[in-house]
Design a protein around this motif. Structure first.
Motif, PDB file in Angstrom:
ATOM      1  N   TYR A 116     -83.813  50.706 -26.289  1.00  5.52           N
ATOM      2  CA  TYR A 116     -84.996  51.469 -26.564  1.00  5.52           C
ATOM      3  C   TYR A 116     -84.621  52.239 -27.799  1.00  5.52           C
ATOM      4  O   TYR A 116     -85.460  52.137 -28.654  1.00  5.52           O
ATOM      5  N   ARG A 117     -83.246  52.658 -27.944  1.00  4.46           N
ATOM      6  CA  ARG A 117     -83.048  53.473 -28.936  1.00  4.46           C
ATOM      7  C   ARG A 117     -83.033  52.652 -30.187  1.00  4.46           C
ATOM      8  O   ARG A 117     -83.277  53.089 -31.418  1.00  4.46           O
ATOM      9  N   CYS A 161     -86.315  52.316 -31.214  1.00  3.30           N
ATOM     10  CA  CYS A 161     -86.908  53.466 -32.079  1.00  3.30           C
ATOM     11  C   CYS A 161     -86.221  53.503 -33.501  1.00  3.30           C
ATOM     12  O   CYS A 161     -87.158  53.846 -34.491  1.00  3.30           O
ATOM     13  N   LEU A 192     -88.288  51.045 -35.769  1.00  8.11           N
ATOM     14  CA  LEU A 192     -89.595  51.510 -36.021  1.00  8.11           C
ATOM     15  C   LEU A 192     -89.322  52.417 -36.993  1.00  8.11           C
ATOM     16  O   LEU A 192     -90.018  52.395 -37.901  1.00  8.11           O
ATOM     17  N   ARG A 194     -96.957  47.534 -33.345  1.00  7.80           N
ATOM     18  CA  ARG A 194     -96.322  46.802 -32.363  1.00  7.80           C
ATOM     19  C   ARG A 194     -95.176  47.364 -31.640  1.00  7.80           C
ATOM     20  O   ARG A 194     -94.922  47.696 -30.692  1.00  7.80           O
ATOM     21  N   GLN A 216     -95.926  50.612 -29.982  1.00 10.66           N
ATOM     22  CA  GLN A 216     -96.572  50.434 -28.544  1.00 10.66           C
ATOM     23  C   GLN A 216     -95.239  50.032 -27.731  1.00 10.66           C
ATOM     24  O   GLN A 216     -95.276  50.677 -26.709  1.00 10.66           O
ATOM     25  N   MET A 255     -92.331  51.111 -28.120  1.00  8.74           N
ATOM     26  CA  MET A 255     -91.470  52.387 -27.908  1.00  8.74           C
ATOM     27  C   MET A 255     -92.184  53.329 -26.795  1.00  8.74           C
ATOM     28  O   MET A 255     -91.428  53.837 -26.051  1.00  8.74           O
ATOM     29  N   LEU A 256     -93.500  53.447 -26.950  1.00  9.75           N
ATOM     30  CA  LEU A 256     -94.296  54.448 -26.155  1.00  9.75           C
ATOM     31  C   LEU A 256     -94.159  53.752 -24.562  1.00  9.75           C
ATOM     32  O   LEU A 256     -94.018  54.446 -23.783  1.00  9.75           O
ATOM     33  N   HIS A 262     -90.768  54.437 -23.238  1.00  7.57           N
ATOM     34  CA  HIS A 262     -90.369  55.969 -23.429  1.00  7.57           C
ATOM     35  C   HIS A 262     -90.699  56.429 -22.056  1.00  7.57           C
ATOM     36  O   HIS A 262     -90.087  57.164 -21.126  1.00  7.57           O
ATOM     37  N   GLN A 263     -91.906  55.976 -21.427  1.00 10.22           N
ATOM     38  CA  GLN A 263     -92.684  56.235 -20.257  1.00 10.22           C
ATOM     39  C   GLN A 263     -91.571  55.601 -18.980  1.00 10.22           C
ATOM     40  O   GLN A 263     -91.482  56.476 -18.012  1.00 10.22           O
ATOM     41  N   TYR A 264     -90.974  54.783 -19.040  1.00 16.58           N
ATOM     42  CA  TYR A 264     -89.998  54.307 -18.280  1.00 16.58           C
ATOM     43  C   TYR A 264     -88.794  55.167 -18.254  1.00 16.58           C
ATOM     44  O   TYR A 264     -88.135  55.417 -17.166  1.00 16.58           O
ATOM     45  N   LEU A 265     -88.176  55.067 -19.346  1.00 20.58           N
ATOM     46  CA  LEU A 265     -86.745  55.771 -19.531  1.00 20.58           C
ATOM     47  C   LEU A 265     -86.864  57.129 -19.135  1.00 20.58           C
ATOM     48  O   LEU A 265     -85.882  57.512 -18.472  1.00 20.58           O
ATOM     49  N   TYR A 266     -88.009  58.013 -19.179  1.00 21.32           N
ATOM     50  CA  TYR A 266     -88.090  59.226 -18.978  1.00 21.32           C
ATOM     51  C   TYR A 266     -88.646  59.358 -17.460  1.00 21.32           C
ATOM     52  O   TYR A 266     -89.156  60.457 -17.366  1.00 21.32           O
ATOM     53  N   SER A 267     -89.099  58.336 -16.912  1.00 17.44           N
ATOM     54  CA  SER A 267     -89.834  58.481 -15.590  1.00 17.44           C
ATOM     55  C   SER A 267     -89.021  59.400 -14.731  1.00 17.44           C
ATOM     56  O   SER A 267     -87.592  59.534 -14.735  1.00 17.44           O
TER      57      SER A 267
END
Lengths: 325, 226, 336, 498
Positions: free
Chosen positions: A44-45, A48, A51, A66, A69, A71-72, A75-80
């Protein structure tokens, strides 16, 4: 490096991350441990970073979109949300909860006063002037209580079936925890709702207790309520206290803005509410399956009641004394 | 620039754009959830009725759990969506853009009891109308926000032409404008498309339909066809 | 912070507890007096006093209009000292600072005309605007505490302290001081904007009964004579520094040389400066010995101008203070 | 009013997002919108009320005030149409425009428009574009194409919202009315008929008026935003703005020679004085290259522009029918099963509780630990060394105070104080879970410690620190009695939990 090289070199990373997201997504969050593994945050990082590079070098919008998207989504999963882990729950029960209540002592006493004083006053006045009860209830409700607790009533002395117990358990869960929640939520109206619920419940309980005692239904009424009362009444006070915390945070936010004060207060209050839920479930269980048993003598009920009350008191006074948070 | 966007920066320094959802869609999502729950009660009620008092007791427990915890559990395990929200493409997030967590979700759904007052979410509606992020009281206290879900990436459908290097380096948002134009020009009237292309005639160096064609070529180039 | 404590037991140094207490009282009264005029910058005032008592010079950084002149004038007034201000410009000559010899036709003799540097407090405004030669002349005065004109050495009146300012905003057309020269300053003090409340107080204080914005130091009382400052300086220099405390200072200074984010670390003067300033700090706290806390407290002003950051950190907008802060986190405090 | 000066973010949005933008606009410019709006509506309301009061027909007020809503809702639309394009409107300006606004469309249209389901979306077309007859019909047809359904839903939603806000206000007002007013259940929510007590009728009217006053501008703004969005989609406003900005930037940076520039002041006027026909119709650029046009045509005929979108959704084919059995024996049997299940359920619950209690008994040790407040496992391992002082609990004697006192009395002052200081830090690190770093000086420790301990302990720890500093850095021993006191009081502050 031109864009094509960049894409070529990094596509494996992107597809790998994409696969991981899809794999986690399929399990509908039941097990998100994968997301917390080392590889996922690392990928993920990296994305980022890619990007940022792509933006900096003004690569094509298509690529940037692309990556954005991707990353977004990650992001949702990493910080879930992390599932509450067992030891934290245990720690909360073991000491965090009573420590929290003690830390908010002043609110507790306030909520307590708002509940107990009306109950006492109403109870005593109904005891001495029974007609006072009609200021609160109409005659049909009163006669219902009469019927329920009158020693001569057909219900008394007859053992209840298990299905009745389950019905009542369901009802107590539905009704009492609901009242607890509303008492808490009412705090959002600058505390007025909580005050109202505390006060009104106090009046009501006081009136019923005063009335039934005055009628002499002591042996049917008190043994019934003493046991679960230890949990139920305290829980209602706690719920009111959590609500009052919300209310106060809005009335006197201190140096914070009203909104942040509210959010901070809500974080604390909700922990109190966790405890309230637990206590009300215990109360409902006791009320449905213990309080209703008729075959024990009132003395035993009183003794068990005393034990339960002292357990609750000792727990809240002593448990988690030196808890750090 | 007045916008409905709410911008958030992640710890990684990347900007997220959230699009808070307004009262109407949220009301619809709520209604869907209510109807769904109602359907469950009906079915459960009929099914449990035959078990007599035991059934009633169970029904009460089910009603209690669904009334208070249905949104919480869905929001946690569906990452911010309930069936109603999923239907309408909404999701609940924490203020910082992360999926809603236990505490906030519970707070916002317990406080629904206040939003619901005095009748069918009256307070909630008024709060939503006054709040720039369309938050109801529960959202305010919990620090959450209901947003539109992000759509899946769509690949740009730009007319296939030869790619052509733009004569001047263009910024990202300008590139996007060109691509947008190429994508949408066929939905505009021809005259209007030519009119738009004429604005940037100094860049394309041609006017009217030739200008449109040049913009297509530039768009293709920006999209990586080189 | 540490509470002031009365030294007890046997005193090995030459200062009696009595004298020390007096000196500390003087120092703290000066602080109070200056704070009357220079509102809301207590830290700055304290650091200036540290430098004064440690007989050092300071480099002040801050955007214009934050009352640097006011500060210096208030300070001068507290000890009834003299004060001069030089605005550094590109055409300022060394002799404009130090003074020069002049032929007097009447008496047929060379006469020495003393420059503005002959004062107790010298405010050198925007020092980086003058060419290197002029800067060097000033720095020499600072170092030697004397001026040489026509081969004649003339001591400056003690106490002598230079307060040089640098404007952080515009760097165009300036001659930044080289690192070696910056080393001569004991402390570098950063004046930030005051808090809202302080700014209000300041504005009422300035506007009440005053016409225009003439600097008002009338509220400041003179407490002592310039000579007393020299005595206090002597007391400060004799304060006790335990071996382990000075080791700590040295450790910090050395660490700046090997720290990854720092391109050039502090020289040996850095460690010395730490100890000098920490002594003054101990005095302000009324102690006759230096603790590691004193060292740590003065570490930022004493070191921030002695290090230069690695270029990549500088580009990313890191400040020396941030780096020094994390460095201090990593240096072990004295052992045993 | 140039499109470049637009003060809202223009971009093609989903219809509902456009509606949200409208609501946001109303929130943002509430002062400019509500000031004239309130003045006019409240004046009208007062006049109507007086009229109906005189006529003894208060219910008529409700009908009339509602019916003429489209008339005065032109005010928020007027304000919005100016503000969106960067024009600052003072309340007085808006009020001055009111008469012409009221005259702008024939009154008979009100009757017609009133029942339209897409009133707020059509209003801008009628009022701002100023088209007439067939032209307008055609234009509306184009605009309606994919916004009309949203606009209709918008109207329905706001009708319901209106009702909701009306109830909310009504119930809030009624709260302050004495309870003994005799109102029939059926009249509580719509107290407009003559047989309702006057106080209630007036509260109803007040709540009704307030709900309209609050919500109507939202509704109008939402419709207006929907209209703007539709035009953005149709005419590529966002592209136009971006193109203008691009050219501006390039011109300023000198990247293009200005002689090449065409007259660029394309403006879109939108206002009451009559909307110049939308730019889409203002054809001036004659096709310069027919060949290019041909290319475009062929491109547009190619596959990707004729791709059909395929959407899948589920639809119930045959609604399943519940096969009901009305066998009463069967039911009774189930009721019996219910009894049985209840016993099982109850038994399971009770067994669970018993198991829980047993588990608690078995894990008694852990529990009692928790209850006494010791964490099962500290999150961070406590630091073992602090500026060279070993502060691990093992390294310390069990009775620190006694040991220290012995040392002190033996004249070993330094060791005694060191032991006390170490002991204090060790206890604090272990029990209060403060993090102490190697780099902490005594002052840092003091700061950290004072945050977590009680007032008394803070004072004690301050004294101890001072004594320690004196002996460590000035080799100065405190008075005998002081040192002894420190040793003796240690237990009171740090020996609580062992």
């Amino acid at each position: 490096m031109n864009q094509q090289d960049f894409e070529q070199r990094n596509t494996p990373v992107w597809t790998r991350l994409d696969e991981m997201i899809q794999a986690i997504g399929k399990r509908h969050g039941k097990d998100q441990r994968d997301a917390k593994q080392v590889e996922f945050p690392h990928l993920y990082r990296q994305v980022c970073h890619h990007l940022a590079i792509a933006r900096e070098r003004q690569y094509t919008t298509h690529l940037i979109d692309r990556l954005n998207q991707l990353m977004l989504r990650s992001h949702q999963y990493l910080y879930s949300a992390r599932a509450g882990n067992f030891s934290r729950v245990m720690q909360f029960i073991g000491g965090g909860f009573p420590a929290l209540i003690r830390r908010e002592q002043r609110l507790f006493w306030l909520a307590m006063a708002l509940f107990v004083l009306p109950a006492l006053i109403m109870g005593l006045s109904v005891y001495f002037w029974p007609e006072m009860i009609y200021t609160l209830m109409d005659s049909s409700q009163v006669s219902q209580f009469d019927q329920m607790y009158s020693p001569s009533s057909p219900y008394i002395g007859r053992e209840r079936g298990s299905d009745d117990d389950v019905l009542m358990f369901g009802f107590y869960i539905y009704n009492n925890i609901g009242i607890g929640f509303r008492t808490f939520a009412g705090g959002m109206l600058y505390g007025l709702g909580s005050i109202f619920f505390l006060f009104f419940n106090g009046l009501h309980i006081g009136a019923v207790a005063g009335y039934l005692t005055q009628r002499g239904y002591i042996d049917t009424f008190w043994p019934f309520v003493i046991g679960h009362g230890a949990f139920e009444l305290t829980a209602i006070v706690f719920a009111g206290m959590a609500g009052l915390k919300l209310g106060f945070s809005m009335l006197a936010p201190g140096r914070k803005t009203r909104l942040t004060a509210l959010i901070d207060a809500a974080r604390v209050s909700i922990r109190i509410v966790y405890g309230v839920i637990g206590m009300l479930v215990i109360a409902a269980f006791l009320e449905a399956f213990w309080s209703s048993i008729k075959s024990f003598s009132p003395e035993i009920k009183y003794i068990v009641g005393a034990v339960l009350w002292s357990m609750v008191l000792l727990y809240f006074i002593f448990a988690g004394r030196r808890h750090a948070d | 620039m007045l916008d409905t966007y709410r911008e958030i920066e992640t710890p990684e320094g990347v900007e997220l754009q959230l699009r808070p959802a307004g009262p109407i869609v949220r009301a619809m999502a709520w209604l869907v959830d209510v109807l769904l729950r109602f359907a469950i009660y009906m079915v459960a009620g009929i099914a449990l009725q035959i078990f007599g008092r035991f059934g009633m007791g169970m029904l009460l427990i089910i009603v209690f759990l669904l009334e208070w915890f249905y949104p919480v559990l869905f929001e946690i395990y569906w990452r911010g969506e309930t069936p109603g929200k999923r239907w309408l493409g909404l999701r609940v997030l924490n203020d910082n853009g992360t999926p809603v967590s236990w505490g906030p979700s519970l707070i916002r759904n317990l406080l629904r009891a206040v939003d619901f007052l005095p009748l069918f979410n009256g307070f909630g509606l008024v709060t939503i109308l006054f709040n720039p992020d369309f938050k109801r009281l529960g959202d305010l206290a919990a620090g959450t926000v209901v947003v539109y879900k992000d759509k899946e990436t769509h690949t740009a459908l730009v007319p296939e032409t030869d790619a052509h290097t733009p004569p001047i380096a263009l910024r990202l948002e300008e590139q996007r404008a060109v691509i947008n134009f190429a994508e949408r020009s066929q939905r505009l009237t021809e005259v209007r498309a030519a009119e738009l292309a004429d604005i940037v005639a100094p860049v394309t160096g041609s006017q009217g339909f030739a200008g449109i064609k040049r913009l297509y070529e530039m768009a293709n180039w920006f999209l990586g066809k080189r | 912070m540490n509470e002031p404590t009365q030294p007890s037991g046997v005193d090995k140094s030459s200062i009696t507890p009595d004298k020390l207490a007096q000196a500390a009282a003087i120092a703290n009264r000066m602080k109070t007096e200056i704070n009357k005029a220079f509102i809301g910058q207590e830290q700055v005032v304290e650091q200036i006093l540290l430098a004064l008592f440690a007989a050092g010079h300071v480099l002040i950084e801050g955007v214009p209009g934050l009352g640097k002149t006011l500060l210096v004038r208030a300070l001068a007034k507290t000890f009834d000292g003299s004060f001069a201000r030089i605005q550094f410009t590109p055409d300022l000559m060394p002799s404009d600072v130090t003074g020069h010899a002049m032929y007097d036709l009447k008496s047929d003799q060379f006469r020495i005309r003393k420059g503005p540097v002959f004062t107790n407090l010298l405010l050198a405004d925007e020092i980086n605007r003058a060419p290197a030669k002029t800067q060097a002349a000033l720095l020499e005065c600072m170092q030697e505490a004397q001026v040489t004109i026509e081969g004649q050495a003339m001591p400056l009146p003690p106490p002598f302290m230079t307060l040089a300012t640098q404007n952080p905003i515009e760097q165009e057309g300036t001659y930044p001081l080289p690192e070696a020269q910056l080393d001569r300053f004991l402390l570098k003090i950063v004046i930030g904007y005051p808090t809202e409340q302080d700014e209000k107080t300041m504005i009422t204080a300035v506007t009440s009964g005053q016409i225009g914005d003439t600097l008002n130091v009338s509220a400041v009382n003179a407490i002592i004579k310039p000579a007393t400052i020299s005595t206090v300086q002597q007391i400060v220099s004799s304060l006790l520094v335990d071996g382990r405390v000075s080791e700590y200072a040295v450790r910090i200074a050395r660490k700046t040389r090997e720290w990854p984010g720092i391109a050039m670390g502090a020289g040996p003067r850095g460690g010395l400066a730490l100890i000098r300033a920490a002594r003054a700090k101990a005095l302000l706290a009324g102690r006759d010995f230096v603790t590691p806390d004193d060292i740590k407290d003065v570490a930022l002003p004493a070191l921030r101008h002695r290090i230069s950051l690695a270029p990549e950190l500088e580009i990313e907008g890191h400040k020396p203070d941030d780096i020094l802060g994390s460095l201090l986190e990593k240096v072990e405090a004295p052992r045993k | 009013m140039q499109i470049d000066k637009v003060t809202v973010a223009i971009r093609p949005r989903d219809s509902w997002e456009a509606v949200d933008l409208g609501l946001r606009m109303n929130q943002h410019w509430w002062k400019a919108i509500y000031a004239p709006w309130l003045i006019v509506t409240l004046a009208i309301s007062a006049a109507l009320f007086y009229l109906c009061w005189e006529m003894q027909m208060l219910w008529l007020y409700v009908l009339l005030f509602w019916w003429f809503k489209p008339l005065y809702s032109r005010i928020p639309l007027y304000v919005l149409s100016r503000t969106v394009f960067g024009q600052q409107l003072r309340t007085l300006d808006s009020l001055r425009a009111v008469p012409s606004l009221f005259m702008a469309a024939p009154l008979w249209r009100l009757l017609f428009m009133r029942l339209s389901f897409i009133r707020s979306f059509d209003m801008p077309v009628v009022l701002l574009e100023g088209l007439k007859g067939k032209e307008r019909r055609e234009r509306m047809q184009v605009l309606h194409r994919n916004s009309a359904s949203t606009a209709a839903w918008l109207t329905v939603s706001f009708f319901l919202f209106q009702l909701l806000v009306y109830f909310t206000f009504l119930l809030l007002i009624v709260m302050f009315i004495p309870q003994d007013v005799d109102v029939k259940q059926s009249q509580i929510l719509f107290p407009f008929t003559a047989d309702v007590p006057l106080l209630w009728r007036i509260s109803g009217i007040l709540a009704f008026t307030l709900s309209i006053v609050l919500l109507e501008p939202y509704y109008i703004a939402a419709g207006f935003a929907l209209y703007l969005n539709r035009r953005t989609l149709l005419e590529g406003w966002d592209i136009e703005i971006a193109f203008h900005r691009m050219i501006d930037r390039l011109r300023h940076s000198g990247s293009i020679i200005s002689s090449l520039l065409l007259p660029l002041c394309m403006t879109i006027t939108i206002g009451l004085a009559g909307m110049t026909a939308s730019p889409a119709h203002a054809s001036q650029a004659a096709p310069t290259a027919t060949e290019a046009k041909q290319t475009i045509k062929t491109i547009l005929q190619s596959a990707e522009f004729n791709a059909k979108e395929k959407r899948e959704y589920y639809r119930q084919k045959n609604p399943r029918k519940n096969d009901k059995t009305n066998d009463s024996d069967f039911l009774r049997w189930f009721a019996g099963v219910g009894q049985y299940l209840a016993v099982v359920f109850k038994a399971i619950l009770i067994i669970l509780v018993i198991m829980l209690l047993v588990w608690l008994g078995i894990n008694h040790a852990r529990w009692s630990g928790w209850l006494r407040g010791m964490r099962p496992a500290p999150k961070l391992a406590a630091p073992t060394k602090l500026f060279g002082l070993d502060i691990r609990p093992e390294s310390l004697p069990t009775d620190i105070a006694a040991q220290a006192l012995k040392l002190w009395q033996a004249g070993n002052a330094r060791q005694a104080l060191s032991l006390l200081y170490r002991g204090a830090l060790s206890r604090l690190a272990a029990h209060e879970h403060i993090t102490l770093k190697e780099s902490y000086t005594e002052g840092d420790c003091l700061r950290v410690v004072t945050r977590v301990v009680s007032q008394d302990t803070r004072q004690y720890f301050t004294r101890l620190t001072t004594a320690w500093q004196h002996i460590a850095y000035a080799k100065r021993t405190p008075e005998f009695a002081d040192g002894e006191a420190l040793c003796r009081q240690f237990a009171a502050h740090f020996e609580v939990a062992t």
